[in-house]
Scaffold this motif. Structure first.
Motif, PDB file in Angstrom:
ATOM      1  N   LEU A 157       0.839  -1.193   0.000  1.00  0.00           N
ATOM      2  CA  LEU A 157       0.000   0.000   0.000  1.00  0.00           C
ATOM      3  C   LEU A 157       0.877   1.247   0.000  1.00  0.00           C
ATOM      4  CD1 LEU A 157      -2.643  -0.961   2.730  1.00  0.00           C
ATOM      5  CD2 LEU A 157      -2.982  -1.008   0.250  1.00  0.00           C
ATOM      6  N   ASN A 158       0.476   2.246  -0.768  1.00  0.00           N
ATOM      7  CA  ASN A 158       1.143   3.550  -0.733  1.00  0.00           C
ATOM      8  C   ASN A 158       0.279   4.492   0.095  1.00  0.00           C
ATOM      9  OD1 ASN A 158       2.332   6.001  -1.112  1.00  0.00           O
ATOM     10  ND2 ASN A 158       1.942   6.118  -3.305  1.00  0.00           N
ATOM     11  N   PRO A 159       0.658   4.714   1.357  1.00  0.00           N
ATOM     12  CA  PRO A 159      -0.210   5.534   2.226  1.00  0.00           C
ATOM     13  C   PRO A 159      -0.286   6.983   1.793  1.00  0.00           C
ATOM     14  CG  PRO A 159       1.894   5.087   3.300  1.00  0.00           C
ATOM     15  CD  PRO A 159       1.876   4.268   2.034  1.00  0.00           C
ATOM     16  N   HIS A 160       0.595   7.411   0.875  1.00  0.00           N
ATOM     17  CA  HIS A 160       0.624   8.812   0.449  1.00  0.00           C
ATOM     18  C   HIS A 160      -0.028   9.001  -0.915  1.00  0.00           C
ATOM     19  CE1 HIS A 160       3.454   9.012   3.740  1.00  0.00           C
ATOM     20  NE2 HIS A 160       4.249   8.162   3.128  1.00  0.00           N
ATOM     21  N   GLY A 161      -0.589   7.937  -1.490  1.00  0.00           N
ATOM     22  CA  GLY A 161      -1.183   8.040  -2.822  1.00  0.00           C
ATOM     23  C   GLY A 161      -2.570   8.642  -2.796  1.00  0.00           C
ATOM     24  N   ASP A 162      -3.135   8.805  -4.025  1.00  0.00           N
ATOM     25  CA  ASP A 162      -4.482   9.371  -4.139  1.00  0.00           C
ATOM     26  C   ASP A 162      -5.500   8.483  -3.440  1.00  0.00           C
ATOM     27  OD1 ASP A 162      -3.422  11.440  -5.605  1.00  0.00           O
ATOM     28  OD2 ASP A 162      -3.770  10.455  -7.546  1.00  0.00           O
ATOM     29  N   ASN A 163      -5.322   7.167  -3.539  1.00  0.00           N
ATOM     30  CA  ASN A 163      -6.194   6.226  -2.846  1.00  0.00           C
ATOM     31  C   ASN A 163      -5.318   5.296  -2.028  1.00  0.00           C
ATOM     32  OD1 ASN A 163      -8.034   4.401  -1.917  1.00  0.00           O
ATOM     33  ND2 ASN A 163      -8.827   3.804  -3.934  1.00  0.00           N
ATOM     34  N   PRO A 164      -5.164   5.576  -0.733  1.00  0.00           N
ATOM     35  CA  PRO A 164      -4.265   4.756   0.104  1.00  0.00           C
ATOM     36  C   PRO A 164      -4.664   3.293   0.191  1.00  0.00           C
ATOM     37  CG  PRO A 164      -4.870   6.801   1.215  1.00  0.00           C
ATOM     38  CD  PRO A 164      -5.758   6.675   0.029  1.00  0.00           C
ATOM     39  N   GLU A 165      -5.879   2.934  -0.220  1.00  0.00           N
ATOM     40  CA  GLU A 165      -6.333   1.550  -0.145  1.00  0.00           C
ATOM     41  C   GLU A 165      -5.996   0.745  -1.401  1.00  0.00           C
ATOM     42  OE1 GLU A 165      -7.568   0.302   2.668  1.00  0.00           O
ATOM     43  OE2 GLU A 165      -7.175   2.299   3.484  1.00  0.00           O
ATOM     44  N   THR A 166      -5.457   1.395  -2.432  1.00  0.00           N
ATOM     45  CA  THR A 166      -5.105   0.674  -3.663  1.00  0.00           C
ATOM     46  C   THR A 166      -3.982  -0.316  -3.377  1.00  0.00           C
ATOM     47  OG1 THR A 166      -5.742   2.566  -5.022  1.00  0.00           O
ATOM     48  CG2 THR A 166      -4.348   0.904  -6.044  1.00  0.00           C
ATOM     49  N   ARG A 167      -4.145  -1.543  -3.848  1.00  0.00           N
ATOM     50  CA  ARG A 167      -3.185  -2.606  -3.576  1.00  0.00           C
ATOM     51  C   ARG A 167      -2.265  -2.791  -4.787  1.00  0.00           C
ATOM     52  NH1 ARG A 167      -7.037  -7.103  -0.520  1.00  0.00           N
ATOM     53  NH2 ARG A 167      -7.721  -5.704   1.163  1.00  0.00           N
ATOM     54  N   TYR A 168      -0.984  -3.056  -4.507  1.00  0.00           N
ATOM     55  CA  TYR A 168       0.008  -3.210  -5.563  1.00  0.00           C
ATOM     56  C   TYR A 168       0.842  -4.473  -5.323  1.00  0.00           C
ATOM     57  CZ  TYR A 168      -0.956   1.797  -6.208  1.00  0.00           C
ATOM     58  OH  TYR A 168      -1.555   3.006  -6.407  1.00  0.00           O
ATOM     59  N   THR A 169       1.266  -5.097  -6.436  1.00  0.00           N
ATOM     60  CA  THR A 169       2.252  -6.171  -6.333  1.00  0.00           C
ATOM     61  C   THR A 169       3.662  -5.605  -6.361  1.00  0.00           C
ATOM     62  OG1 THR A 169       2.223  -6.479  -8.733  1.00  0.00           O
ATOM     63  CG2 THR A 169       0.711  -7.834  -7.421  1.00  0.00           C
ATOM     64  N   ASP A 170       3.852  -4.520  -7.119  1.00  0.00           N
ATOM     65  CA  ASP A 170       5.121  -3.794  -7.173  1.00  0.00           C
ATOM     66  C   ASP A 170       4.794  -2.320  -7.050  1.00  0.00           C
ATOM     67  OD1 ASP A 170       5.454  -6.097  -9.658  1.00  0.00           O
ATOM     68  OD2 ASP A 170       6.832  -6.171  -7.950  1.00  0.00           O
ATOM     69  N   LEU A 171       5.695  -1.543  -6.458  1.00  0.00           N
ATOM     70  CA  LEU A 171       5.346  -0.174  -6.078  1.00  0.00           C
ATOM     71  C   LEU A 171       6.359   0.826  -6.589  1.00  0.00           C
ATOM     72  CD1 LEU A 171       3.238   1.432  -4.468  1.00  0.00           C
ATOM     73  CD2 LEU A 171       4.660   1.123  -2.448  1.00  0.00           C
ATOM     74  N   SER A 178       7.819   5.789   2.757  1.00  0.00           N
ATOM     75  CA  SER A 178       7.409   4.567   3.448  1.00  0.00           C
ATOM     76  C   SER A 178       6.269   3.922   2.686  1.00  0.00           C
ATOM     77  CB  SER A 178       6.973   4.858   4.890  1.00  0.00           C
ATOM     78  OG  SER A 178       5.783   5.630   4.894  1.00  0.00           O
ATOM     79  N   CYS A 179       6.069   2.635   2.950  1.00  0.00           N
ATOM     80  CA  CYS A 179       4.913   1.931   2.398  1.00  0.00           C
ATOM     81  C   CYS A 179       4.464   0.901   3.419  1.00  0.00           C
ATOM     82  CB  CYS A 179       5.248   1.278   1.050  1.00  0.00           C
ATOM     83  SG  CYS A 179       6.346  -0.153   1.173  1.00  0.00           S
ATOM     84  N   THR A 180       3.303   0.332   3.195  1.00  0.00           N
ATOM     85  CA  THR A 180       2.772  -0.700   4.091  1.00  0.00           C
ATOM     86  C   THR A 180       2.806  -2.043   3.378  1.00  0.00           C
ATOM     87  OG1 THR A 180       1.337   0.859   5.247  1.00  0.00           O
ATOM     88  CG2 THR A 180       0.760  -1.469   5.390  1.00  0.00           C
ATOM     89  N   VAL A 181       3.372  -3.026   4.054  1.00  0.00           N
ATOM     90  CA  VAL A 181       3.400  -4.403   3.551  1.00  0.00           C
ATOM     91  C   VAL A 181       2.294  -5.164   4.270  1.00  0.00           C
ATOM     92  CG1 VAL A 181       4.826  -6.434   3.159  1.00  0.00           C
ATOM     93  CG2 VAL A 181       5.901  -4.181   3.346  1.00  0.00           C
ATOM     94  N   ALA A 182       1.441  -5.852   3.525  1.00  0.00           N
ATOM     95  CA  ALA A 182       0.285  -6.519   4.128  1.00  0.00           C
ATOM     96  C   ALA A 182       0.158  -7.954   3.635  1.00  0.00           C
ATOM     97  CB  ALA A 182      -1.001  -5.749   3.813  1.00  0.00           C
ATOM     98  N   PHE A 183      -0.179  -8.855   4.564  1.00  0.00           N
ATOM     99  CA  PHE A 183      -0.523 -10.242   4.244  1.00  0.00           C
ATOM    100  C   PHE A 183      -1.941 -10.487   4.753  1.00  0.00           C
ATOM    101  CE2 PHE A 183       3.329 -12.551   2.888  1.00  0.00           C
ATOM    102  CZ  PHE A 183       4.301 -11.608   3.118  1.00  0.00           C
ATOM    103  N   THR A 184      -2.786 -11.013   3.885  1.00  0.00           N
ATOM    104  CA  THR A 184      -4.112 -11.464   4.315  1.00  0.00           C
ATOM    105  C   THR A 184      -3.995 -12.934   4.705  1.00  0.00           C
ATOM    106  OG1 THR A 184      -5.209  -9.924   2.825  1.00  0.00           O
ATOM    107  CG2 THR A 184      -6.529 -11.740   3.671  1.00  0.00           C
TER     108      THR A 184
END
Length: 594
Positions: A157-171, A178-184
């Motif tokens: 996740l890019n917390p500073h982007g236009d939509n912080p909830e957008t998910r990425y495989t590569d950033l 900074s970015c957020t790394v998430a595992f479901t």
């Protein structure tokens, strides 16, 4: 003196058995981590408590000794029952601002309830107040940590982007710090069962390793599903390939490999691509990522990252060789730019001589050079074919030319690496078949139509130089600018190689084992002869001495845990008098220049 002359700011805990390294290392500060959840081994005897204390009587103008008496307790959080307790008598000397202390609480597994909350606390006996505490929970040793969670997906996740909830495989890392790394994750335990804490092991582009505790958040819409997240600070010097490994109770169970560089790819990484990479290296990460990413531009970037990381800086010693390859790499890059601009290009001589003792990295450097030349467009494949005298001599006399031509054909597009090449020249034997190999090589080197291959002759320095002196044809094809001298490694560099081996294979040396290994290496280095094996000698010590001794020791332990299986003790290190040292006098291989 009152207890309020001492304060506390850190409390770490670590349960141990009689054979755990922390049981024999005091204070063993480096053996503690920030975990609160642990597997309860049936043979656990103590909980080690590491405390950072501060002298409140220490000021810039004056410092006095501080003393205090405290109670350290293991307490059941729900019932408030004290399971174990010891009195800590502490003194911080004058002139000392802070100090670590350690106290071990005796426990028996029977006294501890699985998956129930506990606290370890430091109590002021005068006031009864809690000065510092930490939580603790213990889990069943018979339930594997990997059975608590099943990975569903991973993303950035890019917390500073236009939509912080957008998910990425590569950033795309441009403009963010900074970015957020998430595992479901899907819980595999019954609903309401306590879940162990998770931590994330992060390896960046420079193979720096960090470990961070995860925030575990339940999904409000899906029962039993959780999101484990870590906020990752980004350093522009470490952008590129990242490997995120999720661990439960100290055991890894899922991992994601991704790029944080200069482009974003929306989406998530699905379970088939959430793969643990044993003995992870940057190269292994690149190889795995190339399977997941199919576009040519990303592969090109991976190759550049791979070449940058795999080449010189990771090699121990051989500084002059590293510099020559850097220079050669710069020259090939320069020629590539000229070729792209439509300018004429003068190709540098290709064939080379690698001279030095065994185990100094000659074959490794040949493989790196093959990749470099392939990347520069000089060789079409960059693979390396290794031969020596025995594999070039034919079944019948005078059939060596056929075997040599077969080797050259196999090396087409890459490198023909002939090890111990000086053995092909036996000037005292006019019928020696090695001369047919040399004649065939010189004919091939003179063939201008054959440009898509490289010859590297390797071996000890003096006899290899003698080989060229007796064969002017070789000298004319391999100029002195392409002579690479691989110096012997010193004792410090050999110890670094040993340490790197253990680290890359998930072993840890106790301080005593490290000292014993250092002593052994210094002894071997001091008694080396001309055919000392350098890195090869170190690998031989580890693989035929240390690891078998460790295996024999572990065989005597009932139900060894991960710490047992990864910790090298000083008793596993061969003593210098018993190690495989070369004798003081040993016949030299080949011959020397008079």
């Amino acid at each position: 003196m009152k207890n309020n002359n001492i304060s506390f700011s850190q409390l770490l805990i670590q349960p141990y058995t009689p054979t755990t390294p922390i049981a024999h290392n005091r204070p063993g500060t480096e053996l503690f981590d920030s975990r609160h959840h642990f597997i309860l081994n049936p043979r656990t005897t103590h909980i080690a408590v590491s405390i950072l204390a501060h002298n409140l009587l220490h000021t810039p103008d004056r410092s006095r000794a501080a003393r205090g008496t405290f109670h350290v307790n293991l307490r059941h959080s729900d019932t408030a029952a004290i399971i174990a307790s010891k009195t800590l008598h502490m003194r911080i000397e004058a002139g000392t601002e802070s100090a670590h202390t350690r106290i071990d609480l005796p426990v028996t597994p029977a006294a501890i309830n699985i998956a129930q909350p506990y606290s370890v606390e430091v109590i002021d006996p005068q006031s009864g107040s809690t000065l510092i505490s930490t939580t603790a929970m213990f889990f069943d040793a018979h339930t594997l940590p990997v059975h608590y969670f099943h990975p569903v997906e991973a993303y950035l996740l890019n917390p500073h982007g236009d939509n912080p909830e957008t998910r990425y495989t590569d950033l795309d890392a441009n403009g963010i710090t900074s970015c957020t790394v998430a595992f479901t994750l899907q819980s595999m335990r019954p609903e309401g069962s306590p879940l162990p804490e998770l931590s994330m092991r992060i390896i960046d582009n420079m193979e720096h390793v960090s470990i961070s505790p995860c925030t575990l958040t339940p999904n409000p819409y899906i029962d039993g599903q959780y999101t484990a997240t870590v906020t990752l600070p980004l350093d522009k010097d470490c952008l590129g390939l990242y490997y995120f490994e999720l661990t439960c109770l100290g055991h890894p169970f899922t991992a994601a490999t991704t790029l944080i560089l200069d482009s974003s790819t929306p989406g998530t990484i699905l379970p088939d691509d959430l793969v643990l990479i044993p003995d992870y290296t940057f190269l292994a990460g690149c190889q795995f990522l190339s399977k997941r990413h199919e576009n040519d531009e990303l592969r090109r970037k991976q190759q550049e990252l791979n070449l940058c990381r795999e080449t010189l800086d990771s090699l121990v010693g051989i500084e002059s060789v590293k510099q020559k390859i850097r220079n050669y790499s710069q020259l090939t890059a320069f020629n590539g730019l000229r070729r792209k601009a439509g300018l004429t290009v003068t190709m540098p001589p290709l064939h080379a001589l690698f001279m030095g003792s065994p185990g100094t990295g000659k074959t490794t450097v040949a493989k790196l050079m093959g990749k470099l030349l392939k990347d520069a467009g000089i060789l079409s494949s960059g693979h390396v074919v290794v031969r020596e005298r025995a594999t070039l001599l034919g079944q019948y006399y005078s059939s060596e030319a056929e075997k040599t031509l077969e080797a050259i054909k196999e090396a087409e597009g890459g490198i023909l690496f002939i090890d111990e090449a000086y053995q092909l020249n036996q000037p005292n034997d006019p019928r020696d078949p090695g001369r047919f190999v040399l004649e065939t090589l010189m004919t091939a080197l003179a063939d201008e139509s054959r440009r898509d291959w490289m010859l590297i002759l390797a071996g000890y320095t003096e006899p290899t130089q003698k080989l060229l002196a007796l064969n002017p044809g070789l000298t004319s094809r391999i100029p002195e600018s392409n002579f690479y001298y691989f110096d012997d490694l010193n004792a410090t560099q050999l110890f670094t190689i040993a340490n790197d081996y253990f680290a890359s294979h998930d072993f840890k040396l106790t301080p005593e084992a490290a000292q014993a290994l250092s002593t052994l290496i210094e002894h071997d280095y001091a008694h080396r002869t001309s055919d000392f094996g350098n890195a090869r000698h170190i690998h031989n010590i580890i693989q035929t001495g240390i690891l078998p001794a460790m295996a024999a020791r572990i065989a005597q332990i009932s139900n060894p845990d991960t710490t047992h299986l990864t910790t090298v003790m000083d008793t596993d290190i061969p003593r210098p008098a018993l190690s495989a040292i070369l004798p003081a006098t040993r016949p030299h291989v080949g011959f020397r220049i008079a």
